[in-house]
Design a protein around this motif. Structure first.
Motif, PDB file in Angstrom:
ATOM      1  N   LEU A   1       0.833  -1.201   0.000  1.00  0.00           N
ATOM      2  CA  LEU A   1       0.000   0.000   0.000  1.00  0.00           C
ATOM      3  C   LEU A   1       0.871   1.256   0.000  1.00  0.00           C
ATOM      4  O   LEU A   1       0.622   2.197  -0.753  1.00  0.00           O
ATOM      5  N   LEU A   2       1.909   1.260   0.837  1.00  0.00           N
ATOM      6  CA  LEU A   2       2.795   2.427   0.920  1.00  0.00           C
ATOM      7  C   LEU A   2       3.594   2.618  -0.360  1.00  0.00           C
ATOM      8  O   LEU A   2       3.757   3.746  -0.830  1.00  0.00           O
ATOM      9  N   ASP A   3       4.073   1.523  -0.949  1.00  0.00           N
ATOM     10  CA  ASP A   3       4.775   1.628  -2.234  1.00  0.00           C
ATOM     11  C   ASP A   3       3.866   2.264  -3.283  1.00  0.00           C
ATOM     12  O   ASP A   3       4.288   3.159  -4.015  1.00  0.00           O
ATOM     13  N   ASP A   4       2.624   1.830  -3.349  1.00  0.00           N
ATOM     14  CA  ASP A   4       1.675   2.403  -4.311  1.00  0.00           C
ATOM     15  C   ASP A   4       1.431   3.886  -4.023  1.00  0.00           C
ATOM     16  O   ASP A   4       1.383   4.705  -4.939  1.00  0.00           O
ATOM     17  N   TYR A   5       1.272   4.222  -2.758  1.00  0.00           N
ATOM     18  CA  TYR A   5       1.050   5.618  -2.376  1.00  0.00           C
ATOM     19  C   TYR A   5       2.233   6.484  -2.799  1.00  0.00           C
ATOM     20  O   TYR A   5       2.064   7.538  -3.413  1.00  0.00           O
ATOM     21  N   PHE A   6       3.439   6.053  -2.465  1.00  0.00           N
ATOM     22  CA  PHE A   6       4.623   6.849  -2.791  1.00  0.00           C
ATOM     23  C   PHE A   6       4.877   6.912  -4.299  1.00  0.00           C
ATOM     24  O   PHE A   6       5.344   7.927  -4.801  1.00  0.00           O
ATOM     25  N   ARG A   7       4.540   5.854  -5.036  1.00  0.00           N
ATOM     26  CA  ARG A   7       4.663   5.893  -6.503  1.00  0.00           C
ATOM     27  C   ARG A   7       3.780   6.990  -7.099  1.00  0.00           C
ATOM     28  O   ARG A   7       4.141   7.608  -8.088  1.00  0.00           O
TER      29      ARG A   7
ATOM     30  N   LYS B   1       3.057   9.748  -5.735  1.00  0.00           N
ATOM     31  CA  LYS B   1       3.417  11.057  -5.211  1.00  0.00           C
ATOM     32  C   LYS B   1       4.839  11.508  -5.541  1.00  0.00           C
ATOM     33  O   LYS B   1       5.099  12.698  -5.644  1.00  0.00           O
ATOM     34  N   TYR B   2       5.752  10.574  -5.687  1.00  0.00           N
ATOM     35  CA  TYR B   2       7.163  10.893  -5.856  1.00  0.00           C
ATOM     36  C   TYR B   2       7.752  10.212  -7.099  1.00  0.00           C
ATOM     37  O   TYR B   2       7.260   9.165  -7.526  1.00  0.00           O
ATOM     38  N   LEU B   3       8.844  10.782  -7.576  1.00  0.00           N
ATOM     39  CA  LEU B   3       9.636  10.143  -8.616  1.00  0.00           C
ATOM     40  C   LEU B   3      10.094   8.800  -8.059  1.00  0.00           C
ATOM     41  O   LEU B   3      10.534   8.720  -6.915  1.00  0.00           O
ATOM     42  N   SER B   4       9.990   7.737  -8.866  1.00  0.00           N
ATOM     43  CA  SER B   4      10.381   6.421  -8.363  1.00  0.00           C
ATOM     44  C   SER B   4      11.201   5.671  -9.406  1.00  0.00           C
ATOM     45  O   SER B   4      11.109   5.935 -10.603  1.00  0.00           O
ATOM     46  N   ARG B   5      12.002   4.742  -8.906  1.00  0.00           N
ATOM     47  CA  ARG B   5      12.796   3.848  -9.750  1.00  0.00           C
ATOM     48  C   ARG B   5      12.838   2.479  -9.090  1.00  0.00           C
ATOM     49  O   ARG B   5      12.898   2.372  -7.862  1.00  0.00           O
TER      50      ARG B   5
ATOM     51  N   PHE C   1      12.194   5.887  -3.977  1.00  0.00           N
ATOM     52  CA  PHE C   1      11.473   7.129  -4.247  1.00  0.00           C
ATOM     53  C   PHE C   1      12.365   8.312  -3.920  1.00  0.00           C
ATOM     54  O   PHE C   1      13.238   8.216  -3.065  1.00  0.00           O
ATOM     55  N   GLN C   2      12.101   9.446  -4.585  1.00  0.00           N
ATOM     56  CA  GLN C   2      12.849  10.657  -4.286  1.00  0.00           C
ATOM     57  C   GLN C   2      11.869  11.739  -3.879  1.00  0.00           C
ATOM     58  O   GLN C   2      10.968  12.111  -4.643  1.00  0.00           O
ATOM     59  N   SER C   3      12.064  12.253  -2.668  1.00  0.00           N
ATOM     60  CA  SER C   3      11.186  13.305  -2.158  1.00  0.00           C
ATOM     61  C   SER C   3      11.490  14.615  -2.875  1.00  0.00           C
ATOM     62  O   SER C   3      12.504  14.754  -3.557  1.00  0.00           O
TER      63      SER C   3
ATOM     64  N   ASP D   1      -2.671   7.182   9.672  1.00  0.00           N
ATOM     65  CA  ASP D   1      -1.714   7.658  10.672  1.00  0.00           C
ATOM     66  C   ASP D   1      -0.286   7.309  10.270  1.00  0.00           C
ATOM     67  O   ASP D   1       0.641   8.090  10.484  1.00  0.00           O
ATOM     68  N   MET D   2      -0.105   6.120   9.687  1.00  0.00           N
ATOM     69  CA  MET D   2       1.228   5.732   9.254  1.00  0.00           C
ATOM     70  C   MET D   2       1.700   6.613   8.100  1.00  0.00           C
ATOM     71  O   MET D   2       2.839   7.074   8.091  1.00  0.00           O
ATOM     72  N   ILE D   3       0.828   6.861   7.129  1.00  0.00           N
ATOM     73  CA  ILE D   3       1.190   7.730   6.009  1.00  0.00           C
ATOM     74  C   ILE D   3       1.580   9.107   6.531  1.00  0.00           C
ATOM     75  O   ILE D   3       2.595   9.673   6.114  1.00  0.00           O
ATOM     76  N   LYS D   4       0.804   9.631   7.458  1.00  0.00           N
ATOM     77  CA  LYS D   4       1.105  10.946   8.028  1.00  0.00           C
ATOM     78  C   LYS D   4       2.472  10.937   8.717  1.00  0.00           C
ATOM     79  O   LYS D   4       3.287  11.844   8.520  1.00  0.00           O
ATOM     80  N   ALA D   5       2.744   9.904   9.514  1.00  0.00           N
ATOM     81  CA  ALA D   5       4.025   9.813  10.222  1.00  0.00           C
ATOM     82  C   ALA D   5       5.193   9.667   9.248  1.00  0.00           C
ATOM     83  O   ALA D   5       6.242  10.294   9.423  1.00  0.00           O
ATOM     84  N   LEU D   6       5.010   8.879   8.203  1.00  0.00           N
ATOM     85  CA  LEU D   6       6.073   8.699   7.214  1.00  0.00           C
ATOM     86  C   LEU D   6       6.320   9.984   6.431  1.00  0.00           C
ATOM     87  O   LEU D   6       7.466  10.351   6.169  1.00  0.00           O
ATOM     88  N   GLU D   7       5.253  10.669   6.068  1.00  0.00           N
ATOM     89  CA  GLU D   7       5.401  11.940   5.350  1.00  0.00           C
ATOM     90  C   GLU D   7       6.152  12.964   6.218  1.00  0.00           C
ATOM     91  O   GLU D   7       7.011  13.684   5.722  1.00  0.00           O
TER      92      GLU D   7
END
Length: 97
Positions: free
Chosen positions: A18-24, A26-30, A38-40, A86-92
Motif C-alpha cells: 500500500l505504501l509503495d503504491d502511495y509513494f509511486r 506522489k514521488y519520482l520512483s525507480r 522514491f525521491q522526495s 496515521d502511518m502515512i502521516k508519520a512517514l510523510e
C-alpha cells in the motif's frame, strides 16, 4: 512459523505494498534490484521496508538513486498497529524533516 508470525508477515507485506503504491503516485520512483525507491521533493531517496521482529515499517534512506543498491541508513520504526492514514502521516513527516 506460528500462525501469529504468518499473520504479522502478511500484514506487513500488505502495508508495504500500500505504501509503495502511495509513494509511486506522489514521488519520482525507480526500481533498483527489484525494490521501489522514491525521491522526495527535497531530494531524499528512500525505500519502504518491513522489520518483522518489531512488527514495524521502516524507511531506509540513500544519498542518491545510484547509491541505493547498498548504501542506506534506517529511519524510524512505525508500528503496524498504526492505521494506514496515521502511518502515512508519520512517514510523510519523517520524509519532510
Amino acid at each position: 512459523m506460528t500462525e501469529r508470525e504468518k499473520s504479522l508477515r502478511e500484514k506487513l507485506t500488505e502495508r508495504k505494498s500500500l505504501l509503495d503504491d502511495y509513494f509511486r503516485s506522489k514521488y519520482l520512483s525507480r526500481e533498483i534490484d527489484g525494490r521501489a525507491f522514491f525521491q522526495s521533493k527535497k531530494g531524499a531517496v528512500f525505500t519502504v521496508d518491513t522489520f518483522e521482529y518489531f512488527g514495524s515499517i521502516v524507511l531506509e534512506y540513500a544519498a542518491s538513486f545510484e547509491n541505493a543498491p547498498g548504501g542506506w541508513e534506517d529511519g524510524s520504526l512505525h508500528s503496524i498497529d498504526l492505521s494506514e492514514q496515521d502511518m502515512i502521516k508519520a512517514l510523510e513527516e519523517e520524509i519532510n524533516n
